[in-house]
Write an enzyme that holds these catalytic residues in place. Structure first.
Site, PDB file in Angstrom:
ATOM      1  N   ASN A   8      -9.041  -4.559  -4.574  1.00  0.00           N
ATOM      2  CA  ASN A   8     -10.248  -5.392  -4.522  1.00  0.00           C
ATOM      3  C   ASN A   8     -11.311  -4.590  -3.775  1.00  0.00           C
ATOM      4  OD1 ASN A   8     -12.234  -7.260  -4.074  1.00  0.00           O
ATOM      5  ND2 ASN A   8     -10.997  -8.595  -2.756  1.00  0.00           N
ATOM      6  N   LYS A  10     -14.322  -5.321  -3.311  1.00  0.00           N
ATOM      7  CA  LYS A  10     -15.334  -6.168  -2.642  1.00  0.00           C
ATOM      8  C   LYS A  10     -16.728  -5.609  -2.976  1.00  0.00           C
ATOM      9  CE  LYS A  10     -11.784  -7.431   0.627  1.00  0.00           C
ATOM     10  NZ  LYS A  10     -11.402  -7.851   1.964  1.00  0.00           N
ATOM     11  N   HIS A  93     -10.854 -16.085  -3.219  1.00  0.00           N
ATOM     12  CA  HIS A  93     -10.681 -15.168  -2.090  1.00  0.00           C
ATOM     13  C   HIS A  93     -11.266 -15.817  -0.841  1.00  0.00           C
ATOM     14  CE1 HIS A  93     -11.052 -11.693   0.523  1.00  0.00           C
ATOM     15  NE2 HIS A  93     -10.158 -11.093  -0.249  1.00  0.00           N
ATOM     16  N   GLU A  95     -13.047 -14.676   1.399  1.00  0.00           N
ATOM     17  CA  GLU A  95     -14.464 -14.347   1.638  1.00  0.00           C
ATOM     18  C   GLU A  95     -15.367 -15.212   0.761  1.00  0.00           C
ATOM     19  OE1 GLU A  95     -13.989 -10.120   1.112  1.00  0.00           O
ATOM     20  OE2 GLU A  95     -12.838 -10.065   2.983  1.00  0.00           O
ATOM     21  N   GLU A 160      -2.972 -14.115   1.384  1.00  0.00           N
ATOM     22  CA  GLU A 160      -3.788 -13.255   2.237  1.00  0.00           C
ATOM     23  C   GLU A 160      -4.156 -14.016   3.512  1.00  0.00           C
ATOM     24  OE1 GLU A 160      -5.881  -9.974  -0.263  1.00  0.00           O
ATOM     25  OE2 GLU A 160      -7.213 -11.674  -0.059  1.00  0.00           O
ATOM     26  N   GLY A 166      -8.855  -6.874   6.729  1.00  0.00           N
ATOM     27  CA  GLY A 166      -9.802  -5.924   7.314  1.00  0.00           C
ATOM     28  C   GLY A 166      -9.642  -5.730   8.809  1.00  0.00           C
ATOM     29  N   SER A 205      -4.730  -5.945   5.158  1.00  0.00           N
ATOM     30  CA  SER A 205      -4.430  -4.698   5.876  1.00  0.00           C
ATOM     31  C   SER A 205      -3.217  -3.949   5.335  1.00  0.00           C
ATOM     32  CB  SER A 205      -4.275  -4.968   7.383  1.00  0.00           C
ATOM     33  OG  SER A 205      -5.520  -5.378   7.932  1.00  0.00           O
ATOM     34  N   GLY A 226      -7.573  -4.282  -0.078  1.00  0.00           N
ATOM     35  CA  GLY A 226      -9.018  -4.170   0.087  1.00  0.00           C
ATOM     36  C   GLY A 226      -9.413  -2.750   0.436  1.00  0.00           C
ATOM     37  N   GLY A 227      -9.670  -2.499   1.724  1.00  0.00           N
ATOM     38  CA  GLY A 227     -10.200  -1.212   2.177  1.00  0.00           C
ATOM     39  C   GLY A 227      -9.439  -0.005   1.657  1.00  0.00           C
TER      40      GLY A 227
HETATM   41  P1  13P Z   1      -7.969  -5.353   3.440  1.00  0.00           P
HETATM   42  O1  13P Z   1      -6.879  -4.634   2.679  1.00  0.00           O
HETATM   43  O2  13P Z   1      -9.194  -4.512   3.638  1.00  0.00           O
HETATM   44  O3  13P Z   1      -7.448  -5.984   4.683  1.00  0.00           O
HETATM   45  O4  13P Z   1      -8.459  -6.555   2.483  1.00  0.00           O
HETATM   46  C1  13P Z   1      -7.523  -7.398   1.926  1.00  0.00           C
HETATM   47  C2  13P Z   1      -8.209  -8.247   0.933  1.00  0.00           C
HETATM   48  O5  13P Z   1      -9.012  -9.094   1.266  1.00  0.00           O
HETATM   49  C3  13P Z   1      -7.902  -8.004  -0.492  1.00  0.00           C
HETATM   50  O6  13P Z   1      -8.403  -9.016  -1.299  1.00  0.00           O
END
Ligand code: 13P
Length: 244
Positions: A8, A10, A93, A95, A160, A166, A205, A226-227
């Site tokens: 993802n 983002k 999600h 967010e 999640e 993050g 993470s 994510g990251g």
């Molecule tokens: P991180 O892997 O950056 O913690 O993000 C997880 C996430 O929100 C994937 O949708």
């Protein structure tokens, strides 16, 4: 069932980066024991999907509108994602729930629309830190599952925990296993055999150093990253941690 490792991006990424990622995953995918999915920003979907034609790597959106079309300035429909080359969409999600006030009912409406447009949905659930501290995580996730999935749902669930996104922090392996077992129970109770076959991803993470431990736990069917999905080397190292 084969595992799924989904990235993802983002609100990150550009055309050059998407093309670089396509080259890397195109080469690596055949040797992996899991399926790969990349969910870039909507502006990059068409570029990435085109660059991945002829591979097994799928692309997906990060959200869609609950309505099929109409006067919704700035929004993107499920059919538009599909038209751009997406086979998947992430819905609910945390967010989106936090930044845009998305409720379980709205997420459910989006899963219906996405499914009708031919997309597979990844529906996200997870507790906040204060809910975890209060011991409410099972109740919270149970309510999110009940409210966010329509009858006959056939997609993927991503657990999640909001506090792990993050932050570099993750639940213990025992906590992840316990939550995934709970989610499996809920899915099986509601959807029967289909529920026992649904993939349940862990997200929050995930990185190369913890992927093997997290992704090979019982009932963990892959990761939503994510990251660490922004760099091909990290994303592919995570995917390599999934055992066949
Ligand atoms: P991180 O892997 O950056 O913690 O993000 C997880 C996430 O929100 C994937 O949708």
């Amino acid at each position: 069932m084969r595992g799924l490792v989904a990235g993802n991006w983002k609100m990150n990424g550009d055309t050059a980066g998407a093309l670089q990622m396509a080259v890397a995953v195109r080469e690596a995918a055949p040797a992996l024991a899991c399926d790969l999915l990349i969910c870039p920003p909507a502006t990059l979907l068409h570029t990435l999907a085109n660059a991945l034609v002829g591979t097994t790597v799928a692309v997906g959106g990060q959200d869609c509108h609950a309505n099929a079309k109409g006067a919704h300035t700035g929004d993107i429909s499920a059919a538009m994602l599909h038209d751009a080359g997406a086979g998947w969409v992430i819905l609910g999600h945390s967010e989106r729930r936090a930044d845009h006030g998305e409720t379980d009912a709205l997420v459910r409406a989006k899963t219906v629309t996405a499914t009708s447009a031919g997309l597979s949905a990844i529906v996200c659930v997870g507790e906040t830190e204060s809910q975890r501290v209060a011991g409410e995580q099972i109740a919270v996730v149970g309510a999110q599952l009940a409210g966010s999935l329509q009858d006959g749902f056939e997609g993927v669930i991503a657990y999640e925990p909001v506090w792990a996104i993050g932050t570099g922090r993750t639940p213990t392996e025992a906590d992840v296993a316990a939550m995934h077992a709970f989610i499996r129970g809920q899915l099986t109770q509601r959807f029967g055999a289909a529920g026992s076959a649904m993939r349940i991803l862990y997200g929050g993470s995930v990185k190369p150093s913890n992927a093997a431990a997290l992704l090979n736990l019982p009932e963990v069917g892959g990761a939503l990253v994510g990251g660490a999905s922004l760099q091909a080397a990290d994303f592919l190292a995570i995917a390599s941690a999934v055992r066949g």
